[in-house]
Write an enzyme that holds these catalytic residues in place. Structure first.
Site, PDB file in Angstrom:
ATOM      1  N   GLU A   1     -16.253   6.711   4.238  1.00 28.01           N
ATOM      2  CA  GLU A   1     -15.338   5.927   5.454  1.00 28.01           C
ATOM      3  C   GLU A   1     -15.363   7.110   6.717  1.00 28.01           C
ATOM      4  O   GLU A   1     -15.819   8.077   6.578  1.00 28.01           O
ATOM      5  CB  GLU A   1     -14.073   5.535   5.284  1.00 28.01           C
TER       6      GLU A   1
ATOM      7  N   ARG B   1       0.764  -1.121  -0.008  1.00 30.10           N
ATOM      8  CA  ARG B   1       0.033   0.015   0.192  1.00 30.10           C
ATOM      9  C   ARG B   1       0.735   1.332  -0.103  1.00 30.10           C
ATOM     10  O   ARG B   1       0.617   2.452  -0.549  1.00 30.10           O
ATOM     11  CB  ARG B   1      -0.963   0.051   1.184  1.00 30.10           C
TER      12      ARG B   1
ATOM     13  N   LYS C   1      -2.607   6.639   1.505  1.00 33.45           N
ATOM     14  CA  LYS C   1      -2.757   7.149   3.010  1.00 33.45           C
ATOM     15  C   LYS C   1      -1.621   8.322   3.036  1.00 33.45           C
ATOM     16  O   LYS C   1      -0.604   8.105   3.777  1.00 33.45           O
ATOM     17  CB  LYS C   1      -1.995   6.083   3.748  1.00 33.45           C
TER      18      LYS C   1
HETATM   19  C1  COI Z   1      -4.400   3.123  11.316  1.00 36.39           C
HETATM   20  O1  COI Z   1      -5.624   2.567  11.756  1.00 36.39           O
HETATM   21  O2  COI Z   1      -3.614   2.611  11.356  1.00 36.39           O
HETATM   22  C2  COI Z   1      -4.641   4.501  11.059  1.00 36.39           C
HETATM   23  O3  COI Z   1      -3.487   5.200  10.245  1.00 36.39           O
HETATM   24  C3  COI Z   1      -5.948   5.712  11.441  1.00 36.39           C
HETATM   25  C4  COI Z   1      -5.032   6.846  12.318  1.00 36.39           C
HETATM   26  C5  COI Z   1      -6.038   7.923  12.369  1.00 36.39           C
HETATM   27  C6  COI Z   1      -4.619   6.403  13.380  1.00 36.39           C
END
Ligand code: COI
Length: 399
Positions: free
Chosen positions: A289, A151, A253
């Site tokens: 989401e 990813r 991300k």
């Molecule tokens: C995760 O779940 O690893 C994330 O990156 C979400 C984050 C807002 C804590």
């Protein structure tokens, strides 16, 4: 019947520690045992430690490593999801040739960054999140680290960045967990959250990809993400702010995706909600989401979740839950899920690395009380979090 998703993770036990020691710097020693939790500096005496303060990390690397079989003496039952300062972080750099240097483990702490770096000026940055769990026998499991590596590579392409190979990523993850092994919570008491970061660290002024990139992994022991713990969370549907638009970066991300949800999240939290559920930016009616996780809606034997079409994150827990649900005989539909379907849902839950699997207790839409599904959506009885993994079980959590 029980299915342990974490069994698909990578077993760390038996990893070549001698090889790791060779690659670790011999100095300086780890930082003193002050611990930061949620941006506040606590002296050891003020921390809720059990019995005695945190064991000081050895002055030399060798003695540090002889101590890693011991677990830090923290109040593991009250961890939450905040930053706890651990011993080491991994760092590797990449110049214009696109190849990352062999990374090294350095003491956890601040990094020097050019004020003109791509990440600070133009948001050229990505992150990942994954977890390591301690099993009852003391060995450590990673949950699907290759998925995070892949990813990150997809996201890096979108953000015009070079990315570490899958092999380098996974190797770096293992090194970082082993170097911070004493911070992996005892079995059943949480997990070690790993945060890989990829950023444009080279200097730019005109808008362009940075000439240098830095790949870092730091870690923190964590417990439950939501303050509700394992109890159902309360979501509010956001119809003014949007998280992503078609053609944008909602499907990767990148750090900016998270800065842009802070306003809606702040407002929601002030009103007492756990988090925000976003709608699509075009029709303003399809579920996207939650700020920090994916969403699933159950109706009868059908589990539906918004399809991956570039505006939502392809969650690794999401993918795992789909696999498990299919293997258990559920019908899984990845499609457009209308907000109206929430009214009729049997159960709703969220998935993510940080949140794991969180039952949703209520969803509020347009402030209308008849759309507040308090009690209308039951907490998923067929899903529950286990001590060191995501469990799928036929048992009801309350018996
Ligand atoms: C995760 O779940 O690893 C994330 O990156 C979400 C984050 C807002 C804590």
């Amino acid at each position: 019947m029980e299915y342990i998703v974490a069994s698909q993770g990578a077993l760390l036990a038996g990893a070549p520690l001698a090889d790791l020691r060779r690659r670790l710097p011999l100095s300086p020693p780890p930082p003193p045992p002050s611990i930061r939790i949620q941006n506040r500096l606590y002296s050891i005496s003020s921390l809720p430690l059990k019995d005695r303060p945190v064991r000081r990390c050895g002055a030399s690397l060798a003695s540090n490593y002889t101590q890693t079989s011991e677990i830090v003496d923290l109040d593991w039952d009250n961890l939450g999801f905040g930053i706890v300062q651990t011993d080491y972080m991994y760092i590797a750099k990449c110049g214009t040739d696109g190849n990352f240097s062999e990374g090294e483990m350095v003491p956890f702490g601040p990094i020097a960054l050019n004020p003109s770096s791509g990440v600070l000026n133009y948001g050229q940055g990505l992150f990942e999140g994954l977890k390591a769990y301690r099993k009852p026998d003391g060995s450590i499991l990673l949950f699907r680290p290759e998925e995070n590596a892949l990813r990150m590579r997809t996201g890096a392409e979108r953000m015009c960045m070079p990315a570490p190979s899958v092999e380098q990523f996974v190797d770096a993850v293992k090194q970082t967990v082993l170097a911070n092994k004493r911070w992996v919570p005892p079995s059943g008491k949480g997990s070690l959250y790993l945060r890989p970061l990829l950023m444009g660290s080279g200097a730019v002024l005109g808008l362009a990809p940075a000439p240098e990139y830095t790949f870092i992994i730091f870690v923190s022991p964590v417990g439950n993400y939501f303050k509700e713990g394992l109890a159902p969370i309360n979501l509010i549907v956001e119809d003014k702010f949007h998280r992503a638009t078609p053609g944008g970066t909602g499907g990767v991300k990148t750090i900016g995706n998270y800065a842009s949800v802070l306003m809606a999240q702040k407002i929601a939290k002030e009103k007492g909600y756990s988090d925000v559920l976003y709608l699509d930016a075009v029709h303003k009616k399809y579920l996207e989401e939650v700020s920090s996780c994916n969403i699933f809606v159950i109706k009868g034997n059908v589990i539906s979740t918004p399809a991956i079409k570039g505006t939502i994150l392809p969650g690794i827990t999401r993918k795992s839950i789909i696999d498990v649900a299919l293997s258990k005989g559920f019908q899984v539909e990845e499609r457009l899920v209308s907000v109206d379907e929430l009214l009729d849902a049997d159960e709703v839950f969220c998935t993510g690395t940080a949140v794991v699997v969180s039952p949703v207790g209520s969803i509020t839409y347009q402030g209308k009380s008849d759309f507040t599904l308090q009690g209308g959506i039951r907490a998923p009885r067929r899903w529950r979090r286990g001590p060191a993994a995501v469990y799928f079980t036929d048992e009801s959590p309350d018996g």
